[in-house]
Design a protein around this motif. Structure first.
Motif, PDB file in Angstrom:
ATOM      1  N   GLN A 140       0.840  -1.190   0.000  1.00  0.00           N
ATOM      2  CA  GLN A 140       0.000   0.000   0.000  1.00  0.00           C
ATOM      3  C   GLN A 140       0.877   1.242   0.000  1.00  0.00           C
ATOM      4  N   TYR A 141       0.468   2.215  -0.817  1.00  0.00           N
ATOM      5  CA  TYR A 141       1.085   3.533  -0.897  1.00  0.00           C
ATOM      6  C   TYR A 141       0.040   4.488  -0.332  1.00  0.00           C
ATOM      7  N   THR A 142       0.317   5.096   0.810  1.00  0.00           N
ATOM      8  CA  THR A 142      -0.666   5.932   1.490  1.00  0.00           C
ATOM      9  C   THR A 142      -0.071   7.310   1.746  1.00  0.00           C
ATOM     10  N   GLY A 143      -0.822   8.353   1.383  1.00  0.00           N
ATOM     11  CA  GLY A 143      -0.339   9.709   1.614  1.00  0.00           C
ATOM     12  C   GLY A 143      -1.279  10.741   1.032  1.00  0.00           C
ATOM     13  N   THR A 144      -0.761  11.937   0.863  1.00  0.00           N
ATOM     14  CA  THR A 144      -1.562  13.021   0.293  1.00  0.00           C
ATOM     15  C   THR A 144      -0.967  13.462  -1.041  1.00  0.00           C
ATOM     16  N   ALA A 145      -1.822  14.018  -1.889  1.00  0.00           N
ATOM     17  CA  ALA A 145      -1.372  14.547  -3.178  1.00  0.00           C
ATOM     18  C   ALA A 145      -2.118  15.839  -3.475  1.00  0.00           C
ATOM     19  N   LEU A 146      -1.414  16.769  -4.073  1.00  0.00           N
ATOM     20  CA  LEU A 146      -2.016  18.014  -4.537  1.00  0.00           C
ATOM     21  C   LEU A 146      -2.577  17.749  -5.930  1.00  0.00           C
ATOM     22  N   ILE A 147      -3.872  17.879  -6.100  1.00  0.00           N
ATOM     23  CA  ILE A 147      -4.513  17.601  -7.390  1.00  0.00           C
ATOM     24  C   ILE A 147      -4.387  18.847  -8.256  1.00  0.00           C
ATOM     25  N   THR A 148      -3.714  18.706  -9.385  1.00  0.00           N
ATOM     26  CA  THR A 148      -3.429  19.863 -10.229  1.00  0.00           C
ATOM     27  C   THR A 148      -4.327  19.963 -11.455  1.00  0.00           C
ATOM     28  N   SER A 149      -4.969  18.866 -11.854  1.00  0.00           N
ATOM     29  CA  SER A 149      -5.895  18.975 -12.981  1.00  0.00           C
ATOM     30  C   SER A 149      -6.883  17.816 -13.003  1.00  0.00           C
ATOM     31  N   PHE A 150      -8.069  18.106 -13.511  1.00  0.00           N
ATOM     32  CA  PHE A 150      -9.098  17.111 -13.792  1.00  0.00           C
ATOM     33  C   PHE A 150      -9.703  17.504 -15.126  1.00  0.00           C
ATOM     34  N   ARG A 151      -9.680  16.594 -16.063  1.00  0.00           N
ATOM     35  CA  ARG A 151     -10.184  16.897 -17.406  1.00  0.00           C
ATOM     36  C   ARG A 151     -11.135  15.795 -17.872  1.00  0.00           C
ATOM     37  N   ILE A 152     -12.143  16.205 -18.637  1.00  0.00           N
ATOM     38  CA  ILE A 152     -13.041  15.261 -19.291  1.00  0.00           C
ATOM     39  C   ILE A 152     -12.878  15.453 -20.792  1.00  0.00           C
ATOM     40  N   THR A 153     -12.736  14.359 -21.483  1.00  0.00           N
ATOM     41  CA  THR A 153     -12.670  14.374 -22.940  1.00  0.00           C
ATOM     42  C   THR A 153     -13.937  13.688 -23.455  1.00  0.00           C
ATOM     43  N   ALA A 154     -14.706  14.385 -24.279  1.00  0.00           N
ATOM     44  CA  ALA A 154     -15.979  13.864 -24.764  1.00  0.00           C
ATOM     45  C   ALA A 154     -16.051  13.976 -26.283  1.00  0.00           C
ATOM     46  N   PRO A 155     -15.432  13.045 -26.996  1.00  0.00           N
ATOM     47  CA  PRO A 155     -15.494  13.104 -28.460  1.00  0.00           C
ATOM     48  C   PRO A 155     -16.906  12.812 -28.973  1.00  0.00           C
ATOM     49  N   TYR A 156     -17.222  13.408 -30.088  1.00  0.00           N
ATOM     50  CA  TYR A 156     -18.550  13.238 -30.689  1.00  0.00           C
ATOM     51  C   TYR A 156     -18.872  11.765 -30.933  1.00  0.00           C
ATOM     52  N   ASP A 157     -17.905  11.007 -31.436  1.00  0.00           N
ATOM     53  CA  ASP A 157     -18.170   9.624 -31.836  1.00  0.00           C
ATOM     54  C   ASP A 157     -17.347   8.607 -31.041  1.00  0.00           C
ATOM     55  N   GLY A 158     -17.069   8.909 -29.786  1.00  0.00           N
ATOM     56  CA  GLY A 158     -16.276   7.992 -28.980  1.00  0.00           C
ATOM     57  C   GLY A 158     -16.690   8.010 -27.520  1.00  0.00           C
ATOM     58  N   THR A 159     -16.038   7.215 -26.766  1.00  0.00           N
ATOM     59  CA  THR A 159     -16.315   7.098 -25.339  1.00  0.00           C
ATOM     60  C   THR A 159     -15.762   8.301 -24.581  1.00  0.00           C
ATOM     61  N   ALA A 160     -16.557   8.854 -23.690  1.00  0.00           N
ATOM     62  CA  ALA A 160     -16.103   9.964 -22.859  1.00  0.00           C
ATOM     63  C   ALA A 160     -15.169   9.431 -21.782  1.00  0.00           C
ATOM     64  N   THR A 161     -14.079  10.132 -21.557  1.00  0.00           N
ATOM     65  CA  THR A 161     -13.087   9.712 -20.570  1.00  0.00           C
ATOM     66  C   THR A 161     -12.744  10.876 -19.650  1.00  0.00           C
ATOM     67  N   TRP A 162     -12.091  10.563 -18.549  1.00  0.00           N
ATOM     68  CA  TRP A 162     -11.630  11.571 -17.600  1.00  0.00           C
ATOM     69  C   TRP A 162     -10.165  11.326 -17.293  1.00  0.00           C
ATOM     70  N   ALA A 163      -9.477  12.373 -16.825  1.00  0.00           N
ATOM     71  CA  ALA A 163      -8.069  12.263 -16.445  1.00  0.00           C
ATOM     72  C   ALA A 163      -7.831  13.143 -15.220  1.00  0.00           C
ATOM     73  N   LEU A 164      -7.059  12.632 -14.284  1.00  0.00           N
ATOM     74  CA  LEU A 164      -6.739  13.319 -13.041  1.00  0.00           C
ATOM     75  C   LEU A 164      -5.223  13.308 -12.868  1.00  0.00           C
TER      76      LEU A 164
END
Length: 181
Positions: free
Chosen positions: A123-147
Motif C-alpha cells: 500500500q502507498y498511502t499519503g496526500t497529493a495536490l490535485i493539479t488537474s481534472f479533465r473530461i474528454t468527450a469526443p462526438y463519436d467515442g467514449t467519454a473519458t476523464w483524467a486526473l
C-alpha cells in the motif's frame, strides 16, 4: 512459465481517496471506472562536476524528490465510482475538505498485490495536490476523464494478505514493513 514470472495486470491496482484525513479505513472511497494508474517518484539532481572530476566524468548530487500521480478512466453514470465527486472537489475543494484553505489536496491509498498468489499487498498511502481534472468527450467515442497531481507524499507498507478486514477489499493490518517514499 513459472508463477513468479507472470505479469501484473494494472486492473489489480486499487485507488482510494478521502477528502479529509481518514479517521478509519472505512472513510476511504474507491475511485472507479479507471484504466490508467501511474504514480511514482524521481530525484532531481544538480551538476557537481569540477575541473578535478575523475576522467572527465560528470558528477551529480541529488537535491529534491518529486512525486506525481496520473489516473484516467471512462465516464459512467454510476455515482458509486466517485468520479463526479472528484470533479466537484477539484473545482471547489473548500466545500469538501472543511479547512477553508481551498487547497485541492486528497488523501490517497493505492493498493497492489505482491507475490504470484497474492500472499501480501503493498500500500502507498499519503496526500497529493490535485493539479488537474479533465473530461474528454469526443462526438463519436467514449467519454473519458483524467486526473493529475503532484507532491504525492506517501509511505510504502507491505501487509500480509491474511489480515484482510475492510469493505473496500484492502487490508487493515499494520503488521508489515513501512518505508517512507
Amino acid at each position: 512459465m513459472a508463477n513468479q514470472d507472470m505479469p501484473v495486470a494494472g486492473r489489480d491496482f486499487i485507488v482510494e481517496f478521502a477528502f479529509q484525513e481518514p479517521a478509519n479505513e472505512s472513510e476511504y472511497k474507491r475511485l472507479g471506472s479507471m484504466r490508467g494508474k501511474e504514480f511514482g517518484a524521481e530525484w532531481q539532481t544538480d551538476d557537481a562536476t569540477t575541473d578535478t572530476s575523475p576522467a572527465f566524468t560528470q558528477t551529480n548530487v541529488v537535491t529534491n524528490k518529486q512525486s506525481s500521480i496520473s489516473f484516467d478512466g471512462v465516464c459512467t453514470h454510476d455515482a458509486l465510482l466517485h468520479v463526479d465527486d472528484i470533479e466537484l472537489f477539484v473545482n471547489d475543494p473548500s466545500k469538501f475538505n472543511g479547512d477553508g484553505c481551498g487547497q485541492p489536496r486528497l488523501y490517497l491509498r493505492v493498493t497492489r498485490m505482491k507475490g504470484c498468489n497474492g500472499e501480501s499487498i503493498r500500500q502507498y498511502t499519503g496526500t497529493a495536490l490535485i493539479t488537474s481534472f479533465r473530461i474528454t468527450a469526443p462526438y463519436d467515442g467514449t467519454a473519458t476523464w483524467a486526473l493529475e497531481g503532484s507532491d504525492f507524499a506517501y509511505t510504502i507498507e507491505d501487509i500480509d494478505a491474511s489480515d484482510t478486514n475492510t469493505s473496500s477489499g484492502t487490508q487493515a493490518s499494520k503488521s508489515g514493513k513501512t518505508e517512507t517514499a
